[in-house]
Design an enzyme around this catalytic site. Sequence first.
Site, PDB file in Angstrom:
ATOM      1  N   THR A  51       0.809  -1.222   0.000  1.00 36.97           N
ATOM      2  CA  THR A  51       0.000   0.000   0.000  1.00 36.97           C
ATOM      3  C   THR A  51       0.843   1.273   0.000  1.00 36.97           C
ATOM      4  OG1 THR A  51      -0.131   0.129   2.419  1.00 36.97           O
ATOM      5  CG2 THR A  51      -1.824  -1.189   1.299  1.00 36.97           C
ATOM      6  N   ASP A  52       0.145   2.363  -0.327  1.00 37.11           N
ATOM      7  CA  ASP A  52       0.768   3.682  -0.214  1.00 37.11           C
ATOM      8  C   ASP A  52       0.527   4.197   1.207  1.00 37.11           C
ATOM      9  OD1 ASP A  52      -1.885   4.605  -0.115  1.00 37.11           O
ATOM     10  OD2 ASP A  52      -1.854   5.366  -2.168  1.00 37.11           O
ATOM     11  N   ALA A  53       0.880   5.429   1.470  1.00 37.61           N
ATOM     12  CA  ALA A  53       0.751   5.992   2.823  1.00 37.61           C
ATOM     13  C   ALA A  53      -0.691   6.053   3.307  1.00 37.61           C
ATOM     14  CB  ALA A  53       1.382   7.390   2.862  1.00 37.61           C
ATOM     15  N   GLY A  54      -1.643   6.024   2.372  1.00 35.46           N
ATOM     16  CA  GLY A  54      -3.057   6.071   2.752  1.00 35.46           C
ATOM     17  C   GLY A  54      -3.692   4.709   2.954  1.00 35.46           C
ATOM     18  N   VAL A  84      -3.961   2.363   0.667  1.00 36.82           N
ATOM     19  CA  VAL A  84      -4.562   1.908  -0.590  1.00 36.82           C
ATOM     20  C   VAL A  84      -3.479   1.193  -1.400  1.00 36.82           C
ATOM     21  CG1 VAL A  84      -5.626   2.692  -2.756  1.00 36.82           C
ATOM     22  CG2 VAL A  84      -6.238   3.791  -0.591  1.00 36.82           C
TER      23      VAL A  84
END
Length: 149
Positions: free
Chosen positions: A26-29, A31
């Site tokens: 995932t990315d920092a969010g 997602v």
Amino acid sequence: MTSQPPVPSSQPPPFSWPTRVYWEDTDAGGVVYHAQYLAFLERARTEWLRALGYGQDLLRVEHGLVFAVRAMRIDFRAPARLDDALDVSVALRQCRRASLVIAQDIRCDGRLLLDAEVKVAALDADGFRPRGIPETLYEKLKSLEQGAQ
């Protein structure tokens, strides 16, 4: 008016490979990063071949064959998120002497997140030049061909 029972499909169900979304995907969010979907699709295709009795190493060592992605179309429909349990499907749409067209999708709880069409070339393992798929594998794959839907 009487209803008729459904006619059984002559096509096998798509192969499905379960996977989970981890932090590293995932990315920092939280997602799933777009490029990570390619890894999910690749793993499912690899496990599909293994389930057919043709693991990647066996193909390379015993048959001198590797498969390489030649082209891919991807439609991102909805995001996958951290800890989601995903099902990645593989359905063979077309089998030719030296290439495959594979339909894949990724779902979470039955909801379509992504669908893709993957064109794969059969290559000689040493020179990476196009070559024919070994006859026994070709026959097995041809029997699984599902055509466009």
